[in-house]
Every structure is written in structure tokens, then in C-alpha cells.
Design an enzyme around this catalytic site. Sequence first.
Site, PDB file in Angstrom:
ATOM      1  N   HIS A  11       2.126   2.200  -3.329  1.00 31.43           N
ATOM      2  CA  HIS A  11       1.090   2.863  -4.129  1.00 31.43           C
ATOM      3  C   HIS A  11       1.049   4.377  -3.909  1.00 31.43           C
ATOM      4  CE1 HIS A  11      -1.124  -0.210  -6.197  1.00 31.43           C
ATOM      5  NE2 HIS A  11      -1.554  -0.847  -5.123  1.00 31.43           N
ATOM      6  N   GLU A  36       0.834  -1.210   0.000  1.00 29.47           N
ATOM      7  CA  GLU A  36       0.000   0.000   0.000  1.00 29.47           C
ATOM      8  C   GLU A  36       0.865   1.254   0.000  1.00 29.47           C
ATOM      9  OE1 GLU A  36      -3.008  -0.493  -0.734  1.00 29.47           O
ATOM     10  OE2 GLU A  36      -2.860  -2.653  -0.382  1.00 29.47           O
TER      11      GLU A  36
HETATM   12 ZN    ZN Z   1      -2.629  -2.647  -4.771  1.00 27.82          ZN
END
Ligand code: ZN
Length: 848
Positions: A315, A312
Site C-alpha cells: 500500500h 501494508e
Molecule cells: Zn489494505
Amino acid sequence: MKKNDDANTSTNPYRLPRTVIPKAYQLRFDVDLDGAVFAGTAEIDVVITEGIAEFALNAAELAVSAATVRINEREIISASVTMNDEFETATFRFDETLPEGNATISLSFTGILNDQLRGFYRSTFVDAQEVEHVIATTQFASTDARRAFPCWDEPALKATYQVTLEVPESMAAFSNTNEISSTTLVSGRREVCFAETMIMSTYLVAFVVGPFEASPATDVAGTPVRIVYPIGNGHLVEWAMEVAVHALDYFIDYFDIPYPGDKVDLVAVPDFAFGAMENLGCVTFRETELLIDPSTASHAEMERVALVVNHELAHMWFGDLVTMDWWEGIWLNEAFATFMELLCSDDFRPEWKKWAGFNPTRDMAFSIDGQHSTRPIEFKVVSPDECRGMFDVLTYIKGSAVLRMLEQYLGGTVFRDGIRIYLKRHAYANTVTADLWSALEEASGQPVGEIMDTWILQGGYPLVCVEGSTLTQRPFEYTKASGSSNIGSNWKVPVMTRSLDGGPVTAQLLEAAPLVVASDGVTLVNAGGSGFYRTAYDSDGLAAIAERLSDLDEIERAVLFSDTWASILVGQSSFADLFVLARGLIDLDEPSTWSVVVRAFDMANRILDEADRDALAAVVQSLCAPLLARLGWDPIEGETTQAGELRAIVVGALGAYARDEAVVAEALARFDAGQVSGDLANAIVAITMQQGRLGDLETCEQRRENATSPQDEQRYLFAPASSGDPAVVLDTFARAFSTVRTQDAPYLVGALIRNREAGPQVWKLMTERWDEADELFPEGSNVAMVAGVMTFGAHGQLAVEVRKFHETNPVRVGQQQVEQSLDLMDLHVALAARCKASLGTDLRGLSH
Ligand SMILES: [Zn+2]
């Protein structure tokens, strides 16, 4: 050039016209948790690009007022608003033409806090004191921001967002950015204002309201990092914090770009349809993926939290700062974040040997991608629903595996430099896949686009055949195609080779023509194990490598075993070949390699009749008992994490497939004494449940209710799936439709379908409740139930019925994944049909 002027926008009915471009949203939500509703207002600064008498934006399940457009101090009110349910739009018409230029649009709207775990939704949890609490939270990816506020809900229409929430006084509230003010209103409620976000896509907006607490912040290069959790879970946050602090630091360095937001909150949400969601600065997680107690968890569970947090946070740059232009680009987001979660984890704890650990996961992608029904990683997406079907093994796992192959071929530093060019060039904007390849070409001077197009734009992967020192390629196929096939024909294969007698690794590109590699002694193909292909040596070559097993690296050995398993599935090798090869592993603590062997145990266990299962038991005993003798039941001071993981694999195999009496007795004793923690926890629970003792189901249920960590709760929730008593399995199936949380239920049903004894019965019951499941469970999660059918290899007749049912009752989202599960089922049926008659005899042959 702006990429969102793509011709696609005018022909695709799911895309909005570019006559109005949003720049800045000011959003205010009045949240009524008890009434499960919200009221909102939106003030949106836009640019009108041509004179228009109407405009459309996205809105779904919202009641939207007339729009007031303020242009040059004038207010123009829309004459009508028309909702379109199919395309989820609201169209506002005006009695006069709105001139081009800057404008501000004001809207008010109301909506419901749904229980579907998407959009703006409501859920409940019960704390340790048995008190029920209500929360409201958001999940906007891919296209559900439109369920919370009217917006231009496309990734390419980036804007800033300033969110204000009005909430009950006692509730905490979080959003993407730092809180800038908190005011108690005359009503007694609290108004919380958050800072304006960076320029980003609508699907990344988030807010969370409820009885949450936040850990103290840790500063990472000026960014405060916190873990946010439902009250009472403060003891479960340390590990995620340690991981997050490392990851943020690592990515700032790797990307050479500061963190783009103003803070990082990692938020554990009690009901969550996905694993986690990369909302900028307000990352939401399923509780099991974030909260953990290191004193009782297994290594695999700890690693899982680390990987998801890494994923995450990667990202925040790759996805949030630079975003795909349209949904077909989602593969790159997900493939890259999956690649980075591993790279970052390898930096965090090199001793985990995470790239070797990736091999069993990667095998899932190989098994799906070797089917004719596979798909290219990237394909044209028209509707958002098609995009939802993209969230599968091919996107995440094959995608990350081919990126790893490319990284190893170009070299880690050159690859990283290309990523830096890409992110800096496209910051706050949108891209297509080719933009990444051109940045990597710039950094490497290699024809990256040409190479990668053969991996991304066609399905399947090659089988690299080795005859002496000559390499050729052909498409790998599990079966001959009977109709059309999505498996491609030719790849530009980055091949790494090395001599087992020493010398450097050589990188070459294998294309259509045969490639002769320098051969000095025994040559290993796929050196380093990052190639996304299978290797078939001639018999002399294979024999020579099998003899030199100890000269391979862990990942190379794991790949050799995976290649052998693939060869069994196509009928070129036998189970016995694999088990003979496994004798060379007995001194090695390599869970990634052993897990391939255990996969073969499990398949054999499903194929064999009761009368022949003693033959399997003897093989398992001969391979695994020496390992258990060496490893013992309890961790040895200073042992590697691999030793702990392998111990769990070995105990599990001896209990399930060898039915080793001493192992079963020890597992039961530990279960009864409540000694269920660490690496052995799942194995102890599974072995216990396999015995089908009276009362164990109730014990699991009690322990689930009293669990003090999400991992323990999950362990006991899923325990009945291992039961040797079909009644327990069926009973649990019924509970999946009543008391089990909907975020877990489809996965539980999938696990019950995998139960060797009762699975087929569960599948039949599931078909009877198919429509109910579709209503009840989060959208797209039914594919998790169907995935269980891939274990039906021994049930050839049933398999025909299964295929027929799922082809005539397609799921709304993810039917392609259902087809993949059906194809794997058929592949296993063919394997079972081929091996069944001789398998018992073959295995007996091994013990002599
Ligand atoms: Zn993802």
C-alpha cells in the site's frame, strides 16, 4: 486534467466544494492521556480558487474556534462557524469576500480521546508485571481524520502534513515521518516535531503516543525499518523484521520506484479494530498480525504475519503514493494489496506454495459471489458509510483473484510493466479504475478494459462447460433466481488449457460464442488454477481427469476439489463423490486440497443426526488415518511446511469427526502437559475442549492470562468456541460483553455461534444484546458476529427466524455483508434438506 474536478463533487453532499484547496497542514496536538482529551492547532496553507464569503471543511466531535485567514499579510477572522453533524462539516462565514489566491488558515480545536478505536483514541494494556498503561493512537481510514483535526477529509484533496506532539516526558511518540526534534518544555512535558510528509491523503496521517519501544533500525536501500511495540515485547519482533526487509526490497524492485517516505515503522497497537492500517511510514497493526514467537507459533500464524506485513507495505505505493479519487475506488487499493501480499510472499518463501494456499480463501468469494444478492466489485459510492460496507470478501478476495487471473493471462512481466506505468504516471495524485486498465493496455496491447469491465462492473462469475473440446459459458448460480439478480450474464473469460499428456499451456478468451480448444489427449481447463470461474466437464472428461489426478499441479487439484464442492452445493454431485475422489490424495501433502475435504466433513457433521455420525466417522477414519500414520505426531526432520499444516488438519479431523480415541487421548495428554505449540497447537486445544472436561475452561483462562505471545493469548481466548459443553460456550458469551477486549469480542461471539451444539442458543442470546453490542463494539464489527449463522444449515426453522431478525435489525455499517451471510445460511439449509435423509446411508456405502 485534474480528476478531482469530477462533476460528482458538486452534486454529492458528502463531498466538499473545491473553492478552497489545502496544500500544507501544520498540526500541533497537546495530548492529555489521563484526562482522555487533546487540544490542537492547525495552520493550513490553502489556495482559494474563487472569491468566497464562506468555506467548509470536515470536522466531527471537535470543538472548533473561529478561523483566522491570513491573506497578503492581512488577518480576516470568521464571523461564525456552523457545525453540520450529518455531513460532518464545519462552515466558516466571513463579513467580507476572501479573494482568490494563496492564504493560510489558522484554527484551534479540542477533542476527546475516545474508546471507539477510531479517530484519535485511547486504550490501555497490562504488562507482564500487571501494570496498566495508557496509550493514544489514531485510525483515520476511511473518514475519521476529521475526528482529530479539521481538514478536507477526502482522498483526492492531498496535501503535506507536519505534525508536532506534546506528550508526557516518559512517553514515546511516533508519526508518519522521522522525528526532527524533541524538546523538554518548562511544564516538564516533551514536544516532539516530525518532518513534513510527502503529498498524501488525510486518511493516511497517523500518530501514536505511549510506553512503546522501537527495535533497532534495519536499512533497506536507505530507508530505516523498525518494529515498534508496547514495552516488554522486544522478543517478538524478529519475524516481522525479516518479512518487512524482504517486502520493502521486493516492492522497490517490482514497482521500480524508491520507497516514497523517509522511514518505515511497523507499530503493534494493543487495541485495534482492523487487521492493520497502511499509514505512510507509520503502519499500525493488531498485535497478532505483527508480534510473534517463531519457537511456539504455527506455520499458519507465521504466514499470517508475513501476508499482513506484505499487504501494508504494498500500500505504501499502491494506495499511498497513488490513491483512489473517491471511495468507490477502494476496491482497487485492497484488491491490489491482497494480490501483492501473495505475489511477494511467493517470492519470500516459494516453498509455501502460497497461490495454492489461496484456494480455500478464494472459495469464500466464490460462495458469496454465486448468490443473487452479490454485488459488482465496483459500484457507485455516495456516502463514506457506503464505502465502509465495501470492506468485504468481494473487494479483497474476488478483487485479488481477478487481478491474478489477469496477470496470468497477460504474463507476469507485462502485467508488472503496466503497473509501473500506472504508478509513475499518477504518483502523488489520484486515479479511477480505468487509469489502471489503460496503463495495462499500453503495456500489453490487449483490450484489458473490455475484459476487466465484465469482471468488475457486474456480480457473479461464469460456469465454463466443457463438452469434448468445446467450451461454453453460462452464469454460475447456486439457486434459480426468484426475484432480481445481481449475477451478470456474460464474461470475457481468460481461459488457460493444457493437455495432461504434455505440451504448453494455451491462453484464449472465451466470450459469448463457443470456443473450441486444441485437444490432444485429456484436456485440463483452468490450467494453473488462476481462473475465477467454475468448470463443469462432461462425465467422460471428468472421469478421465479424476483418473489422472497425480498429473495435476497442487493448485489444479485444489480447484478440482473446489469445483466438486460447488457441484455438491448445487445438487449435481454428492458428498460421496467428493470422498471417493479424496482417496487419490492420500499420498499428497496438500493442505489446500485437503481443506476442501475437511469443509465437507464439517458440513456433514452438522447435517447428520447422532445416529448417523458413526458413518461419517468411518469415512474420516479411512481417509485420514493413513495420513496420520505417514506423518506422525511430531515434525519429521526436513519435512515441508505443507506436511506440518496437513498434520494439523488431519489430527483435527480425526479428533472432531472420527472421534478417534487414540488421537483424543494423545491430544489430551499434550494439552495437560502444556505441550501446545507449533502447527498442532490449535488442533490440540480444540480436541481437548470438545471433550467438555471439568476445569479445562479455567486452564485456558489461566494460560490466556499468562500468555507470552499474542497468538497464544488468542488461542486460549477462542478455545471455548470448540467446547462440547454448552455451559462453557454460554459462559464465554457473557464474558464477551464484560472482560474481553472490544477488538476481539465480536469475533469471539461469531466463533461461539459456529459451535455445533450451542450456536443457536448463543445466537438467540446475541439478539437480546444486539443494541448493547452495537454500542460497545467497534463500528462495522457486528458483521463478524452474524457471519457465524452461515453454519446453521441443519436448523431450517431457526434460519427463518434468523433472517427475519437481521432484516428488521440492520447493522449501521456492512448490512450487505450480513445479507451475504444470510444467503450462505440458506444455501446450507437447502443442502441439508436435500441430503439429510440419504447422507448416512451414502456414507455407509463408502466403507464397503
Ligand atoms: Zn489494505
